[in-house]
Motif scaffolding. Sequence first.
Motif, PDB file in Angstrom:
ATOM      1  N   PHE A  21     -11.456  -8.321  -6.884  1.00 23.29           N
ATOM      2  CA  PHE A  21     -10.592  -7.979  -5.578  1.00 23.29           C
ATOM      3  C   PHE A  21     -10.976  -6.086  -5.396  1.00 23.29           C
ATOM      4  CE2 PHE A  21      -8.789 -11.323  -7.770  1.00 23.29           C
ATOM      5  CZ  PHE A  21      -8.375 -11.981  -6.591  1.00 23.29           C
ATOM      6  N   SER A  22     -11.073  -5.699  -6.435  1.00 26.04           N
ATOM      7  CA  SER A  22     -11.543  -4.833  -5.868  1.00 26.04           C
ATOM      8  C   SER A  22     -13.379  -4.048  -5.008  1.00 26.04           C
ATOM      9  CB  SER A  22     -10.878  -3.444  -6.981  1.00 26.04           C
ATOM     10  OG  SER A  22      -9.644  -3.680  -7.386  1.00 26.04           O
ATOM     11  N   LEU A  23     -13.826  -5.109  -5.330  1.00 25.71           N
ATOM     12  CA  LEU A  23     -15.416  -5.151  -5.195  1.00 25.71           C
ATOM     13  C   LEU A  23     -15.644  -3.702  -3.972  1.00 25.71           C
ATOM     14  CD1 LEU A  23     -17.817  -5.666  -6.053  1.00 25.71           C
ATOM     15  CD2 LEU A  23     -17.947  -7.204  -5.246  1.00 25.71           C
ATOM     16  N   GLN A  24     -14.950  -4.228  -2.160  1.00 27.47           N
ATOM     17  CA  GLN A  24     -14.691  -3.359  -1.923  1.00 27.47           C
ATOM     18  C   GLN A  24     -14.922  -1.858  -1.947  1.00 27.47           C
ATOM     19  OE1 GLN A  24     -12.730  -5.343  -1.483  1.00 27.47           O
ATOM     20  NE2 GLN A  24     -10.274  -4.707  -1.820  1.00 27.47           N
ATOM     21  N   GLN A  25     -14.186  -1.056  -2.763  1.00 27.89           N
ATOM     22  CA  GLN A  25     -13.919  -0.268  -3.465  1.00 27.89           C
ATOM     23  C   GLN A  25     -14.888   0.261  -3.824  1.00 27.89           C
ATOM     24  OE1 GLN A  25     -10.182  -0.415  -5.108  1.00 27.89           O
ATOM     25  NE2 GLN A  25      -9.163  -0.632  -3.558  1.00 27.89           N
ATOM     26  N   LEU A  26     -15.915  -0.391  -3.887  1.00 31.64           N
ATOM     27  CA  LEU A  26     -17.363   0.177  -4.843  1.00 31.64           C
ATOM     28  C   LEU A  26     -18.341   0.744  -3.763  1.00 31.64           C
ATOM     29  CD1 LEU A  26     -18.884   0.757  -7.591  1.00 31.64           C
ATOM     30  CD2 LEU A  26     -20.232  -1.850  -6.686  1.00 31.64           C
ATOM     31  N   SER A  28     -21.265   2.597  -5.031  1.00 29.69           N
ATOM     32  CA  SER A  28     -22.656   2.712  -4.609  1.00 29.69           C
ATOM     33  C   SER A  28     -23.014   1.842  -6.336  1.00 29.69           C
ATOM     34  CB  SER A  28     -22.892   3.844  -5.397  1.00 29.69           C
ATOM     35  OG  SER A  28     -24.384   3.540  -5.963  1.00 29.69           O
ATOM     36  N   PRO A  29     -23.592   0.480  -5.463  1.00 29.69           N
ATOM     37  CA  PRO A  29     -23.931  -0.641  -5.826  1.00 29.69           C
ATOM     38  C   PRO A  29     -25.161  -0.159  -7.684  1.00 29.69           C
ATOM     39  CG  PRO A  29     -24.801  -0.819  -4.048  1.00 29.69           C
ATOM     40  CD  PRO A  29     -23.924   1.045  -4.204  1.00 29.69           C
ATOM     41  N   VAL A  30     -26.005   0.406  -7.476  1.00 29.17           N
ATOM     42  CA  VAL A  30     -26.019   1.778  -8.609  1.00 29.17           C
ATOM     43  C   VAL A  30     -24.791   1.512  -9.967  1.00 29.17           C
ATOM     44  CG1 VAL A  30     -27.903   2.740  -9.579  1.00 29.17           C
ATOM     45  CG2 VAL A  30     -28.033   1.850  -7.216  1.00 29.17           C
ATOM     46  N   ALA A  31     -23.937   2.404  -9.514  1.00 25.28           N
ATOM     47  CA  ALA A  31     -23.161   2.248 -10.448  1.00 25.28           C
ATOM     48  C   ALA A  31     -21.882   1.311 -10.852  1.00 25.28           C
ATOM     49  CB  ALA A  31     -22.443   3.266  -9.479  1.00 25.28           C
ATOM     50  N   PHE A  32     -22.496  -0.013 -10.401  1.00 24.16           N
ATOM     51  CA  PHE A  32     -21.613  -1.413 -10.818  1.00 24.16           C
ATOM     52  C   PHE A  32     -21.282  -1.257 -12.767  1.00 24.16           C
ATOM     53  CE2 PHE A  32     -21.054  -5.665 -11.950  1.00 24.16           C
ATOM     54  CZ  PHE A  32     -19.749  -6.532 -11.569  1.00 24.16           C
ATOM     55  N   LYS A  33     -22.168  -1.308 -13.165  1.00 23.96           N
ATOM     56  CA  LYS A  33     -22.262  -1.259 -14.488  1.00 23.96           C
ATOM     57  C   LYS A  33     -21.253  -0.212 -14.941  1.00 23.96           C
ATOM     58  CE  LYS A  33     -24.634  -1.689 -19.144  1.00 23.96           C
ATOM     59  NZ  LYS A  33     -25.814  -1.395 -19.143  1.00 23.96           N
ATOM     60  N   SER A  34     -21.799   0.705 -14.534  1.00 26.74           N
ATOM     61  CA  SER A  34     -20.235   2.378 -15.677  1.00 26.74           C
ATOM     62  C   SER A  34     -18.926   1.781 -14.656  1.00 26.74           C
ATOM     63  CB  SER A  34     -21.279   2.827 -15.213  1.00 26.74           C
ATOM     64  OG  SER A  34     -21.094   3.599 -13.911  1.00 26.74           O
ATOM     65  N   TRP A  35     -19.041   1.440 -13.740  1.00 29.68           N
ATOM     66  CA  TRP A  35     -17.506   1.264 -13.025  1.00 29.68           C
ATOM     67  C   TRP A  35     -16.708  -0.114 -13.288  1.00 29.68           C
ATOM     68  CZ3 TRP A  35     -16.166  -3.252  -9.483  1.00 29.68           C
ATOM     69  CH2 TRP A  35     -15.217  -3.147  -9.046  1.00 29.68           C
ATOM     70  N   LEU A  36     -17.784  -1.263 -13.466  1.00 31.69           N
ATOM     71  CA  LEU A  36     -16.888  -2.435 -14.847  1.00 31.69           C
ATOM     72  C   LEU A  36     -16.346  -2.092 -15.919  1.00 31.69           C
ATOM     73  CD1 LEU A  36     -16.704  -5.467 -14.261  1.00 31.69           C
ATOM     74  CD2 LEU A  36     -18.653  -5.596 -15.658  1.00 31.69           C
ATOM     75  N   TYR A  37     -17.340  -1.114 -16.763  1.00 28.23           N
ATOM     76  CA  TYR A  37     -17.099  -0.587 -17.713  1.00 28.23           C
ATOM     77  C   TYR A  37     -15.528   0.554 -18.160  1.00 28.23           C
ATOM     78  CZ  TYR A  37     -21.056  -2.174 -21.180  1.00 28.23           C
ATOM     79  OH  TYR A  37     -21.561  -2.609 -21.626  1.00 28.23           O
ATOM     80  N   ARG A  38     -15.850   0.636 -16.569  1.00 24.57           N
ATOM     81  CA  ARG A  38     -14.549   2.054 -17.058  1.00 24.57           C
ATOM     82  C   ARG A  38     -13.494   1.242 -17.046  1.00 24.57           C
ATOM     83  NH1 ARG A  38     -16.914   5.033 -13.259  1.00 24.57           N
ATOM     84  NH2 ARG A  38     -17.296   6.329 -14.425  1.00 24.57           N
ATOM     85  N   ILE A  39     -13.094   0.005 -16.162  1.00 20.86           N
ATOM     86  CA  ILE A  39     -12.459  -0.942 -15.541  1.00 20.86           C
ATOM     87  C   ILE A  39     -11.836  -1.484 -17.120  1.00 20.86           C
ATOM     88  CG2 ILE A  39     -11.481  -3.113 -14.555  1.00 20.86           C
ATOM     89  CD1 ILE A  39     -13.534  -2.564 -12.081  1.00 20.86           C
ATOM     90  N   ALA A  40     -12.905  -2.504 -17.662  1.00 22.99           N
ATOM     91  CA  ALA A  40     -12.314  -2.643 -19.092  1.00 22.99           C
ATOM     92  C   ALA A  40     -11.920  -1.707 -19.643  1.00 22.99           C
ATOM     93  CB  ALA A  40     -13.132  -3.542 -19.452  1.00 22.99           C
ATOM     94  N   THR A  41     -12.437  -1.051 -20.446  1.00 21.40           N
ATOM     95  CA  THR A  41     -11.746   0.526 -20.856  1.00 21.40           C
ATOM     96  C   THR A  41     -10.498   1.057 -20.577  1.00 21.40           C
ATOM     97  OG1 THR A  41     -13.693   1.364 -21.392  1.00 21.40           O
ATOM     98  CG2 THR A  41     -12.719   2.389 -21.720  1.00 21.40           C
TER      99      THR A  41
END
Length: 150
Positions: A21-26, A28-41
């Motif tokens: 639901f927040s994908l449009q706020q991303l 840089s696609p390159v930062a997806f993995k760290s962005w996802l880890y940040r959400i999980a953390t």
Amino acid sequence: MVGSDGTGSELTQETFSKAWFSLQQLRSPVAFKSWLYRIATHLAYDYQKHHRHMATVAFDRCSDDYAAMQVEGPEGRYENAELLREALALVPHKYRICLILYCVEGCSPLEIAEQLNIKESCVSKYVSRGRKALLEIYIQLQARGRRNDV
């Protein structure tokens, strides 16, 4: 990080739901993995903050007639795994997350530093201190379990 497979699964589902639901706020696609880890953390930290007062007790510690219910089998291996889970839950939060990302997830110190927004030099210190704390807590829990068995 949360000490329970069921809770971990629920938080994983919530992580992917929030990411979707927040994908449009991303940015840089390159930062997806760290962005996802940040959400999980953040979700794990929020869970820990709100559920800190709830302590769980293993069944074998609260049953009066546990010895009569035991049967031959691989319970020793499961007891050790449960003891390790319990010890890991008692490791301080900042060490635990680095320890899990490094030892379980196989992330490099640089990846962990980026995901958690900390210095890379702190990651190795946190992992080292986390391992030491985990070992000390595990030994204490193991000794306490042996005293209860006698």
